[in-house]
Design an enzyme around this catalytic site. Structure first.
Site, short mmCIF file in Angstrom:
data_model
loop_
_atom_site.label_atom_id
_atom_site.label_comp_id
_atom_site.label_asym_id
_atom_site.label_seq_id
_atom_site.Cartn_x
_atom_site.Cartn_y
_atom_site.Cartn_z
CB SER A 161 4.94 -6.47 2.03
OG SER A 161 3.99 -6.63 3.07
CB SER A 162 -0.51 -6.66 1.32
OG SER A 162 -0.62 -7.70 0.38
CG MET A 207 -4.23 -12.91 4.05
SD MET A 207 -4.30 -12.54 5.82
CE MET A 207 -2.90 -11.46 6.02
CB ALA A 252 -3.46 -5.68 -0.28
CG HIS A 280 0.06 -11.29 -3.88
ND1 HIS A 280 0.02 -9.99 -3.43
CD2 HIS A 280 0.00 -12.07 -2.77
CE1 HIS A 280 -0.08 -9.98 -2.11
NE2 HIS A 280 -0.08 -11.23 -1.69
#
Length: 279
Positions: A184-185, A29, A31, A36
């Site tokens: 985490s974003s 998603m 960001a 990632h």
């Protein structure tokens, strides 16, 4: 690395690329952070073709305000991906992903009645909607997900079984900041003080692992809640100690499956999740 924004362009590109070998897929998603990138790097090691999707999926947000403030910066995300061995980035619009109302519904049984499913009604149906659509568009051989979203990985594996998909789901380790905070974003929404104090979540989980056997499951659950809530920046939404197959709460440490401690904690207005294998 090539950016495509329509399903038609994506599939045109993939038609040729599939001839070179397997397709690895990393749905995100945006960001993007090192967590990632670790998924992307693993995908690149295992597949000659790597597709990364960037799409903030509205159907998995049960709070419109949460959707509104979710961080978005496609240009920055593309810069972060430049150094990685990526073939395609798929960044569709909402209209491209949902050209008409998608009435697809999933029943995940007990898997969605606890933890995130209990506290975010409809969340996992939204996740399954978008991931099943993306799998249909990309048709990957392997798809890579971070185990920070522990329950989500179980849901996606179940979804692939329900739909009889051949894609292999690869669960990858949590990547943490130097402080121990799970990447985490949503961390981008924390102030510097909040980010510093959010490290108490992972510190508490690590201490909890050392207390397995010294405390009962009930006692350890209460200890984790008390220890996190002592920090004025933090407020526990839930702490669950579950088996890693059915995700149901355990009553003792003698389970044959792995036992995992899962938490959701508010740091200010930002909701963070984390987990740790306890046995």
């Amino acid at each position: 690395m090539k950016l495509v924004k329509t399903v038609n362009d994506l599939q045109k590109e993939l038609q040729q690329l599939r001839m070179t070998g397997t397709v690895g897929f990393v749905p995100t998603m945006g960001a993007l952070h090192k967590g990632h990138i670790s998924l992307v790097e693993k995908a690149a090691k295992e597949n000659p073709v790597v597709v990364v999707s960037i799409f903030v999926n509205p159907t998995q947000f049960n709070d419109p305000k949460d959707l509104e403030r979710y961080p978005r910066d496609l240009e920055a995300d593309l810069k972060r991906l430049e150094k990685s061995d990526i073939t395609l980035v798929f960044a569709p619009s909402v209209e491209e992903m949902y050209p008409e109302n998608d009435t697809r519904k999933f029943d995940f049984g007990m898997l969605e009645t606890v933890m995130e499913g209990e506290h975010r009604p409809g969340h996992f149906n939204g996740v399954a909607q978008v991931v099943s659509k993306l799998f249909g568009m990309v048709k990957p051989d392997k798809a890579y997900f971070g185990i920070k979203d522990f329950q989500q990985v179980a849901i996606i594996k179940n979804m692939t079984e329900q739909l009889n998909l051949t894609v292999e789901i690869v669960a990858c380790p949590i990547i943490r900041e130097k402080s121990g905070l799970a990447m985490s974003s949503r961390n981008e929404l924390l102030s510097s003080e909040e980010r510093k104090n959010a490290a108490v979540i992972s510190e508490t989980l690590l201490k909890a692992k050392q207390l397995v056997g010294q405390k009962s499951v009930k006692e350890l659950t209460e200890w984790v809640i008390e220890n996190i809530n002592k920090n004025p920046y933090l407020s526990v939404e839930y702490v669950e100690i579950v088996d890693d197959k059915k995700l149901q709460p355990v009553g003792n440490w003698e389970e044959e499956n792995r036992i995992v401690g899962c938490v959701a904690v508010f740091c200010g207005k930002v909701r963070l999740i984390d987990n740790i294998v306890l046995n």
